[in-house]
Scaffold this active site. Sequence first.
Site, PDB file in Angstrom:
ATOM      1  N   CYS A 199      -5.908   5.945 -22.719  1.00 23.40           N
ATOM      2  CA  CYS A 199      -4.916   7.036 -23.206  1.00 23.40           C
ATOM      3  C   CYS A 199      -6.064   8.358 -23.143  1.00 23.40           C
ATOM      4  O   CYS A 199      -7.109   8.416 -23.998  1.00 23.40           O
ATOM      5  CB  CYS A 199      -4.773   6.833 -24.545  1.00 23.40           C
ATOM      6  SG  CYS A 199      -3.672   8.213 -25.198  1.00 23.40           S
ATOM      7  N   CYS A 242       0.067  14.363 -21.663  1.00 18.70           N
ATOM      8  CA  CYS A 242      -0.407  13.011 -21.366  1.00 18.70           C
ATOM      9  C   CYS A 242      -1.727  13.311 -20.230  1.00 18.70           C
ATOM     10  O   CYS A 242      -1.574  14.044 -19.170  1.00 18.70           O
ATOM     11  CB  CYS A 242       0.474  12.392 -20.478  1.00 18.70           C
ATOM     12  SG  CYS A 242      -0.047  10.646 -19.784  1.00 18.70           S
TER      13      CYS A 242
HETATM   14  N1  API Z   1       2.318   8.512 -25.580  1.00 25.45           N
HETATM   15  C1  API Z   1       1.769   9.699 -25.863  1.00 25.45           C
HETATM   16  C2  API Z   1       1.617  10.637 -24.566  1.00 25.45           C
HETATM   17  C3  API Z   1       0.812  10.219 -23.390  1.00 25.45           C
HETATM   18  C4  API Z   1      -0.486   9.999 -23.639  1.00 25.45           C
HETATM   19  C5  API Z   1      -1.580   9.324 -23.077  1.00 25.45           C
HETATM   20  N2  API Z   1      -0.686   8.266 -22.013  1.00 25.45           N
HETATM   21  C6  API Z   1      -2.560  10.216 -22.349  1.00 25.45           C
HETATM   22  O1  API Z   1      -3.139   9.843 -21.078  1.00 25.45           O
HETATM   23  O2  API Z   1      -2.855  11.260 -23.024  1.00 25.45           O
HETATM   24  C7  API Z   1       2.673  10.425 -26.946  1.00 25.45           C
HETATM   25  O3  API Z   1       3.891  10.087 -27.027  1.00 25.45           O
HETATM   26  O4  API Z   1       2.202  11.181 -27.467  1.00 25.45           O
END
Ligand code: API
Length: 256
Positions: free
Chosen positions: A196, A73
């Site tokens: 994200c 993340c």
């Molecule tokens: N939900 C994403 C992980 C968190 C990604 C996002 N919150 C970031 O800031 O990279 C996954 O399961 O691949």
Amino acid sequence: MNISFFKYQGTGNDFVMIDDRENSFDHQDLELISRLCDRKFGIGADGVILIRNHTDYDFEMVYFNADGSQSMCGNGARCAVAFAKFLGIVEQETRFLAIDGPHEAKIDQSLVELRMGNVPDTERVEEDLFIDTGSPHHLRKVNEVKTYPIVMEGKKVRHSERYPLGTNVNFVELLGENELFVRTFERGVEDETLSCGTGVTAAALGFGTKNQNQTVKINTLGGNLAVRYAWDAERGFEDIWLIGPAEQVFAGNIEI
Ligand SMILES: N[C@H](CCC[C@H](N)C(=O)O)C(=O)O
């Protein structure tokens, strides 16, 4: 069970941060993680992040999506660096471990620069792109991203047969050279998030210029981020940095 926590957000991607250097948090209790993230019956967050000691790094970050699944993340890592500084574990620079490997980061006030892993190549998927930046990202260029049906279209791609483990889905509007607006349907949150980090990094690599060095500005519903990277025709994308704010919102205790 009483849990002390700190709430952090990085451009609207929000996390329950737990100082777990005592290794006391039961990270296998995925129902607990979901409850902590529940916006009505818990604290409310996109994910939970544990900060743990590690013999070879300043700390280790363990990230859980709201459904208990784990991934890298980017925004969460930026918040983990800010939290580690708040805890006195790091000062201006750090090397820490995440699920996709070691990362460097720099912090000045609330601005965090996070070095992402190298990305040797991108993959075309019909009219779209797929890029793994530590977590999987499907990318679609659209004209009016602010009115695009993100959740409906995001769910279709996230659950498509092409992705047996699922994927995050990013919808990208090009505002100009090296300036994008990105909205993301996140796997594991199973909804749109306000930004994200690994997603905007994938969007920058997918739709930014391919010179030796460039910075792509990314607008998201939760705020502005930047991604700096070097590109080489043979080696692909290297020296990739995700840059943006990470802030503590509040501290608390929860009996859960
Ligand atoms: N939900 C994403 C992980 C968190 C990604 C996002 N919150 C970031 O800031 O990279 C996954 O399961 O691949």
